[in-house]
Scaffold this motif. Structure first.
Motif, PDB file in Angstrom:
ATOM      1  N   GLU A 216      -6.998   0.835  -0.776  1.00 27.65           N
ATOM      2  CA  GLU A 216      -6.654   2.147  -1.314  1.00 27.65           C
ATOM      3  C   GLU A 216      -5.136   2.272  -1.431  1.00 27.65           C
ATOM      4  OE1 GLU A 216      -8.316   5.053   1.268  1.00 27.65           O
ATOM      5  OE2 GLU A 216     -10.394   4.479   0.852  1.00 27.65           O
ATOM      6  N   ASN A 217      -4.702   2.948  -2.488  1.00 30.62           N
ATOM      7  CA  ASN A 217      -3.284   3.195  -2.752  1.00 30.62           C
ATOM      8  C   ASN A 217      -2.499   1.915  -3.029  1.00 30.62           C
ATOM      9  OD1 ASN A 217      -3.798   5.909  -2.416  1.00 30.62           O
ATOM     10  ND2 ASN A 217      -3.030   5.988  -0.323  1.00 30.62           N
TER      11      ASN A 217
ATOM     12  N   VAL B  65       0.859  -1.184   0.000  1.00 29.50           N
ATOM     13  CA  VAL B  65       0.000   0.000   0.000  1.00 29.50           C
ATOM     14  C   VAL B  65       0.895   1.234   0.000  1.00 29.50           C
ATOM     15  CG1 VAL B  65      -1.743   1.292   1.281  1.00 29.50           C
ATOM     16  CG2 VAL B  65      -1.864  -1.217   1.182  1.00 29.50           C
TER      17      VAL B  65
ATOM     18  N   ILE C 201      -5.305   2.263  -7.199  1.00 29.85           N
ATOM     19  CA  ILE C 201      -6.656   2.464  -6.657  1.00 29.85           C
ATOM     20  C   ILE C 201      -6.610   3.685  -5.739  1.00 29.85           C
ATOM     21  CG2 ILE C 201      -8.525   1.429  -5.321  1.00 29.85           C
ATOM     22  CD1 ILE C 201      -7.261  -1.320  -6.023  1.00 29.85           C
ATOM     23  N   LEU C 202      -7.306   4.727  -6.114  1.00 27.71           N
ATOM     24  CA  LEU C 202      -7.269   5.970  -5.360  1.00 27.71           C
ATOM     25  C   LEU C 202      -8.226   5.933  -4.167  1.00 27.71           C
ATOM     26  CD1 LEU C 202      -7.116   8.514  -8.322  1.00 27.71           C
ATOM     27  CD2 LEU C 202      -5.216   7.570  -6.975  1.00 27.71           C
ATOM     28  N   GLU C 203      -8.130   6.969  -3.349  1.00 22.81           N
ATOM     29  CA  GLU C 203      -8.911   7.028  -2.118  1.00 22.81           C
ATOM     30  C   GLU C 203     -10.409   6.965  -2.373  1.00 22.81           C
ATOM     31  OE1 GLU C 203      -9.290   9.928   1.840  1.00 22.81           O
ATOM     32  OE2 GLU C 203      -7.901  10.400   0.213  1.00 22.81           O
ATOM     33  N   ASN C 204     -10.850   7.543  -3.480  1.00 22.16           N
ATOM     34  CA  ASN C 204     -12.279   7.550  -3.803  1.00 22.16           C
ATOM     35  C   ASN C 204     -12.721   6.297  -4.552  1.00 22.16           C
ATOM     36  OD1 ASN C 204     -11.117   7.967  -6.287  1.00 22.16           O
ATOM     37  ND2 ASN C 204     -11.866  10.065  -6.541  1.00 22.16           N
ATOM     38  N   GLY C 205     -11.827   5.325  -4.682  1.00 24.16           N
ATOM     39  CA  GLY C 205     -12.150   4.093  -5.385  1.00 24.16           C
ATOM     40  C   GLY C 205     -11.937   4.167  -6.883  1.00 24.16           C
TER      41      GLY C 205
ATOM     42  N   GLN D  83     -11.839  -2.329  -6.370  1.00 24.35           N
ATOM     43  CA  GLN D  83     -12.265  -1.456  -5.294  1.00 24.35           C
ATOM     44  C   GLN D  83     -11.683  -1.973  -3.976  1.00 24.35           C
ATOM     45  OE1 GLN D  83     -14.380   1.396  -5.582  1.00 24.35           O
ATOM     46  NE2 GLN D  83     -13.871   1.071  -7.741  1.00 24.35           N
ATOM     47  N   PRO D  84     -11.446  -1.102  -3.012  1.00 20.26           N
ATOM     48  CA  PRO D  84     -10.960  -1.573  -1.714  1.00 20.26           C
ATOM     49  C   PRO D  84     -11.892  -2.638  -1.135  1.00 20.26           C
ATOM     50  CG  PRO D  84     -10.811   0.812  -1.842  1.00 20.26           C
ATOM     51  CD  PRO D  84     -11.560   0.367  -3.069  1.00 20.26           C
TER      52      PRO D  84
END
Length: 374
Positions: free
Chosen positions: A321-322, A142, A342-346, A268-269
């Motif tokens: 995330e990340n 991560v 994968i960014l914080e907002n998915g 997605q996370p």
């Protein structure tokens, strides 16, 4: 770079390393270990915020290692390598222990001394050293924000190298020549050509992992990069076609863009890797290629290894995330691959996207087309 910017960059590196040393110490103190040894090229780069212990590109370990104790953080190396590492690779957070190149036992004696002969954990276990805790593997996979900034640079440079070379390619070039030009373009940008696969017209439908040969590439070719910079891998695949791509080949590429989209939509996370494997399996069946899932691995998470975890029916590890992923679904003569985070907002950010490369929108994402020349 101005002194001000250089100072800010160095401060960011030092802060990143300090955070990682704290993670290491917190992870191992719970199990009573006195020290941690990190020898692999991947772990060394992670712990040093992008430093390299690599001399021989094909080696999994390098010419130095990291040793972390409760009080100190060391880089252990010999008298051949020490000065260059100090000048060019190591942040200020580490002390340097130098041993004679012909006396490896001196390194082991030092390790026993500073760990008081206690329990040691390592990424390369021995009879005397145990395995790293799983929590550290998660931390390595991560990315911190500073790591992502380096990763974006690696991805951009790798994709620009790919575009540059395939735009100049000729059907008379041999696969060796094309691979050599690819490696040259990566080295010119400061990246290690950890993997450069090339398949021309004849070999392309026969082999999924086509190492280059002396054959001319002919009317179409595939090139694959695993490009390493700061220890991070940018993975991407592109195709070039001379004189127009055959309709049946174009159809295969279109199928793969849709198959890949099934997986990307699930990134997605919290999604498990075997869930994505199953999605690939169903997508291949949907497009009447039920054996596609068996004919090549589909990729997985990436980062400090070309693949940190390859997705299989049994991999229950979950995305976060990340975390970076690189999927590479393929059919005979066609393949698609890029490196995403994968960014914080998915949302997914394509770190190997070059806007100069021809592309088409699929499920809201710009995906590469074969480059048609002439």
């Amino acid at each position: 770079m101005s002194n001000q910017n250089g100072g800010a960059l160095m401060n960011a590196v030092n802060e990143e390393v300090s955070s990682k040393l704290e993670l290491i110490r917190n992870s191992v103190s719970k199990i009573g270990a006195m020290g941690v040894r990190l020898k692999g090229t991947d772990w060394f780069a992670w712990a040093t915020a992008g430093g390299s212990n690599t001399v021989l590109l094909t080696a999994e370990t390098g010419i130095a290692e990291v040793l972390v104790t409760a009080e100190d953080a060391w880089v252990l190396t010999d008298e051949i390598e020490a000065q260059r590492l100090k000048d060019e690779e190591l942040p200020a957070n580490f002390k340097l222990h130098i041993h004679p190149w012909a006396d490896v036992a001196a390194r082991e004696s030092f390790v026993r001394e500073v760990t008081a002969g206690g329990k040691i954990l390592s990424d390369r276990t021995t009879n005397q050293e145990g395995s790293l805790p799983l929590s550290l593997f998660k931390h390595k996979r991560v990315m911190m924000s500073s790591e992502l900034e380096r990763y974006r640079r690696v991805g951009r440079l790798a994709s620009e190298a790919m575009t540059e070379v395939l735009s100049k390619a000729k059907p008379t070039w041999t696969e060796y020549q094309l691979a050599g030009m690819g490696a040259k373009a990566l080295w010119a940008r400061g990246l290690h050509p950890a993997l450069t696969l090339v398949a021309g017209e004849r070999r392309l439908p026969l082999y999924r992992h086509a190492t280059p040969s002396k054959e001319p590439i002919g009317q179409e070719a595939m090139m694959v990069f695993c490009a390493r910079g700061y220890g991070l891998y940018a993975n991407l695949t592109r195709f070039v076609s001379f004189g127009g791509m055959k309709p049946e080949h174009a159809k295969l590429h279109a199928y793969l863009r849709e198959i890949e989209a099934e997986a990307l939509n699930l990134c997605q996370p919290g999604t498990s890797l075997n869930t994505i494997y199953d999605a690939f399996k169903q997508a291949y069946q949907k497009y009447a290629y039920p054996n596609g899932i068996h004919e090549h691995h589909q990729g997985g998470t990436t980062g400090y290894l070309a693949r940190e975890i390859v997705a299989t029916p049994a991999t229950s590890d979950t995305l976060a995330e990340n975390m970076a992923v690189a999927w590479n679904p393929s059919l005979p003569g066609a393949k698609i691959e890029d490196t995403f985070v994968i960014l914080e907002n998915g949302e997914l950010e394509n770190m190997t996207f070059d806007p100069k490369w021809p592309n088409v929108e699929v499920e809201g994402r710009l995906r590469p087309l074969p480059l048609e020349v002439g």
